[in-house]
Write a protein that holds these residues in place. Sequence first.
Motif, mmCIF file in Angstrom:
data_model
loop_
_atom_site.group_PDB
_atom_site.id
_atom_site.type_symbol
_atom_site.label_atom_id
_atom_site.label_comp_id
_atom_site.label_asym_id
_atom_site.label_seq_id
_atom_site.Cartn_x
_atom_site.Cartn_y
_atom_site.Cartn_z
ATOM 1 N N GLU A 40 -4.094 -7.898 -5.561
ATOM 2 C CA GLU A 40 -3.569 -6.629 -5.879
ATOM 3 C C GLU A 40 -3.892 -6.376 -7.250
ATOM 4 O OE1 GLU A 40 -1.963 -4.147 -3.987
ATOM 5 O OE2 GLU A 40 -2.053 -3.201 -5.934
ATOM 6 N N LEU A 66 5.656 -5.919 -5.539
ATOM 7 C CA LEU A 66 4.320 -6.206 -4.993
ATOM 8 C C LEU A 66 4.376 -7.703 -4.812
ATOM 9 C CD1 LEU A 66 1.625 -4.422 -7.224
ATOM 10 C CD2 LEU A 66 2.320 -3.805 -4.670
ATOM 11 N N ILE A 74 -1.895 -11.181 -7.771
ATOM 12 C CA ILE A 74 -1.589 -9.784 -8.632
ATOM 13 C C ILE A 74 -2.178 -9.925 -9.863
ATOM 14 C CG2 ILE A 74 0.241 -8.462 -9.487
ATOM 15 C CD1 ILE A 74 2.000 -9.621 -7.250
ATOM 16 N N VAL A 277 -2.432 -1.000 -4.637
ATOM 17 C CA VAL A 277 -1.371 -0.232 -3.861
ATOM 18 C C VAL A 277 -1.620 1.348 -4.126
ATOM 19 C CG1 VAL A 277 0.347 -0.563 -5.652
ATOM 20 C CG2 VAL A 277 1.292 -0.425 -3.206
ATOM 21 N N VAL A 317 4.271 -3.092 1.517
ATOM 22 C CA VAL A 317 3.279 -2.616 0.467
ATOM 23 C C VAL A 317 3.266 -0.981 0.491
ATOM 24 C CG1 VAL A 317 0.893 -2.404 -0.007
ATOM 25 C CG2 VAL A 317 1.824 -4.497 0.983
#
Length: 358
Positions: A40, A66, A74, A277, A317
């Motif tokens: 992500e 997240l 991430i 996202v 998400v």
Amino acid sequence: MSSVVRALRTALPRQPRLCLLSQRQRYYATSHSEPITIVEVGPRDGLQNEKGVIPVSVKAELINRLAQTGLRNIEAGSFVSPKWVPQMAGTAEVISIIQRLPNVQYSVLVPNSKGLDGLLALLPTHSPDSSAPPPPPISEVAIFTAATDAFALANTNTTVAASLERLAPVASAATANGLRVRGYVSVAVTCPYSGKVDPVRVREVTSELVNIGCYEVSLGDTVGTGTPATVGEMIEEVKKSVPVEKLAGHFHDTYGTGVANVLASLRHGIRTIDASVGGLGGCPYSPGATGNVATEDVLYALQGSEYDVRHIDLGKVAEVGWWISEVLGRQNTSRAGRALWARRVREQETMEKEKARL
Ligand SMILES: CC(C)(COP(=O)([O-])OP(=O)([O-])OC[C@H]1O[C@@H](n2cnc3c(N)ncnc32)[C@H](O)[C@@H]1OP(=O)([O-])[O-])[C@@H](O)C(=O)NCCC(=O)NCCSC(=O)C[C@@](C)(O)CC(=O)[O-]
């Protein structure tokens, strides 16, 4: 904003999770699937291109939200020059306040030794003092260069060869300090300044990044002009020198081919995909490029397929995508995210009508 939408927003955390797989799809996914890693990149690649200044608290909350979705990788920010990318100022503070989840790997982008030093200054060099605040949970750095000199000069003020020279000691020092090192090759398909990129050049630069210590190299379609054919051709060329297990795909969705390119790269053997996202993002030095392929769109497309992303909760998400789009006052560019929102509004309206009828 309608009263239904307002009520829905308030009620969001209590909504039941979206169940999007049929029983047959669930059976197929369980019995045949191969795990896919989603990296992500919204908090870094996503936010770096926003126009306004984003408060540290919002950046940290985005990362925390997240981390609650099942995403295990991430990218939390970057230690780059604030003169070049002002939106990433405050990354030190952001990573100092995020809540560490043990099953999540947090990483940051660094362009040079100064960036790495900024990160290392926050990490403990000896056994931690129990009264000191916990160190930031960063276990990985990402270094980056490009397949063309024109882009490397625009993005980092240096040529590709000189950037690799600059990055080699950064990779060694990061490894010596117990950090994993990931690499990026930008403009792996098209360069906004010099046009179509020769896949051979992408292969050479990817090899160099592996040689200086990257465990994985993410191939960036920075401009987002790639198609399954051009992306496939590029990956096959890179595979001649670098095992596919060391490659990741990073696609911007400028021409709407992001998900198609993800699927193509999976067919060519890649198992790690970068996504953002709400489709946040873009590179400030790639004029005209839009955000990364949206995490929600990738998750939706892979449901019930031979590629397993079931550890990540698409519904959660999507909620993060709705939240950050609203906070930033921007349109959510995830098609799946928008469709799920519309579905939830319809369901809520039906429930309200039903309640009123009784
Ligand atoms: C590489 C530099 C620093 C060279 O920039 P420069 O101007 O050549 O560097 P310099 O060494 O001459 O330093 C200039 C000033 O920056 C400071 N400085 C120098 N380094 C740092 C640092 N790490 N952190 C904080 N400050 C720094 C340094 O101290 C100095 O400050 P001054 O003395 O003028 O006050 C600059 O070009 C830069 O920061 N570029 C980053 C650009 C960037 O972040 N782009 C977006 C990320 S890449 C991307 O998005 C693509 C990717 C990864 O997502 C994949 C894809 O889609 O393709």
